[in-house]
Design an enzyme around this catalytic site. Structure first.
Site, mmCIF file in Angstrom:
data_model
loop_
_atom_site.group_PDB
_atom_site.id
_atom_site.type_symbol
_atom_site.label_atom_id
_atom_site.label_comp_id
_atom_site.label_asym_id
_atom_site.label_seq_id
_atom_site.Cartn_x
_atom_site.Cartn_y
_atom_site.Cartn_z
ATOM 1 N N GLU A 57 3.025 -9.961 -5.750
ATOM 2 C CA GLU A 57 2.848 -10.713 -6.917
ATOM 3 C C GLU A 57 2.530 -9.985 -8.447
ATOM 4 O OE1 GLU A 57 1.390 -11.028 -4.093
ATOM 5 O OE2 GLU A 57 0.715 -13.041 -3.682
ATOM 6 N N CYS A 117 -4.090 -12.490 -7.617
ATOM 7 C CA CYS A 117 -2.918 -12.751 -7.930
ATOM 8 C C CYS A 117 -2.736 -14.110 -8.614
ATOM 9 C CB CYS A 117 -1.924 -12.619 -6.793
ATOM 10 S SG CYS A 117 -1.595 -11.084 -6.062
ATOM 11 N N HIS A 171 -0.370 -5.422 -5.270
ATOM 12 C CA HIS A 171 0.260 -6.791 -4.597
ATOM 13 C C HIS A 171 1.739 -7.027 -5.157
ATOM 14 C CE1 HIS A 171 -3.803 -8.653 -2.871
ATOM 15 N NE2 HIS A 171 -3.771 -7.406 -2.917
ATOM 16 N N CYS A 188 -3.446 -14.411 -3.192
ATOM 17 C CA CYS A 188 -4.903 -14.430 -3.160
ATOM 18 C C CYS A 188 -5.515 -14.755 -4.446
ATOM 19 C CB CYS A 188 -5.162 -12.916 -2.904
ATOM 20 S SG CYS A 188 -4.824 -11.688 -4.156
#
Length: 161
Positions: free
Chosen positions: A56, A87, A54, A84
């Site tokens: 992040e 993260c 992701h 999410c």
């Protein structure tokens, strides 16, 4: 909303467009300390064959390597979509001080929408400040346009009955 927040979110939006160009969900992230970029990233789980890639997570990994430490005190992480669970967990372990996000994610957002984990009382570390909705309309519009394009392409690919 601080002018700096808007500035860095616009930078994260540019990164999100990189993800879209790669066929990834357009999410971008940038980590800032003392007004300077430590790291940036955009969604790449498909490209990297990595479910943890992701925006992040990629930015956090790069920032840790940049500073030579897995802890990132006195940093702000800007991301175009509410983070999410995965993260948020990494942000807590990294000791990120502040999280600023654009679009809310009512289904899986873990910074106040579906879950509120960044400031949960059971965590040893709590993110000092969470700011959602920065350039929300622009961040949400980018995601909506991406998924609209994906649905249209899928409809064209369906064989005629």
């Amino acid at each position: 909303m601080a002018l700096d927040d808007e500035h860095w979110m616009r930078h994260a939006l540019i990164l999100a467009r990189n993800a879209w160009q790669q066929g990834e969900v357009p999410v971008g992230a940038v980590i800032v300390r003392d007004g300077k970029i430590l790291a940036e990233g955009w969604n790449q789980p498909i490209t990297l064959h990595d479910p943890s890639a992701h925006a992040e997570m990629l930015a956090l990994r790069t920032a840790g390597q940049t500073v030579g430490n897995y802890r990132l005190p006195n940093t702000t992480l800007y991301v175009t979509l509410e983070p999410c669970l995965m993260c948020v967990g990494a942000m807590l372990h990294a000791r990120v001080e502040r999280v600023v996000f654009g679009a809310y994610d009512p289904k899986t957002g873990a910074a106040g929408s579906a879950f509120d984990l960044l400031q949960h009382p059971r965590h040893y570390h709590k993110v000092a400040a969470v700011q959602g909705g920065v350039l929300q309309e622009e961040c949400a519009a980018l995601l909506q346009a991406f998924f609209r394009e994906r649905r249209a392409a899928a409809a064209l690919a369906k064989p005629a009955p």
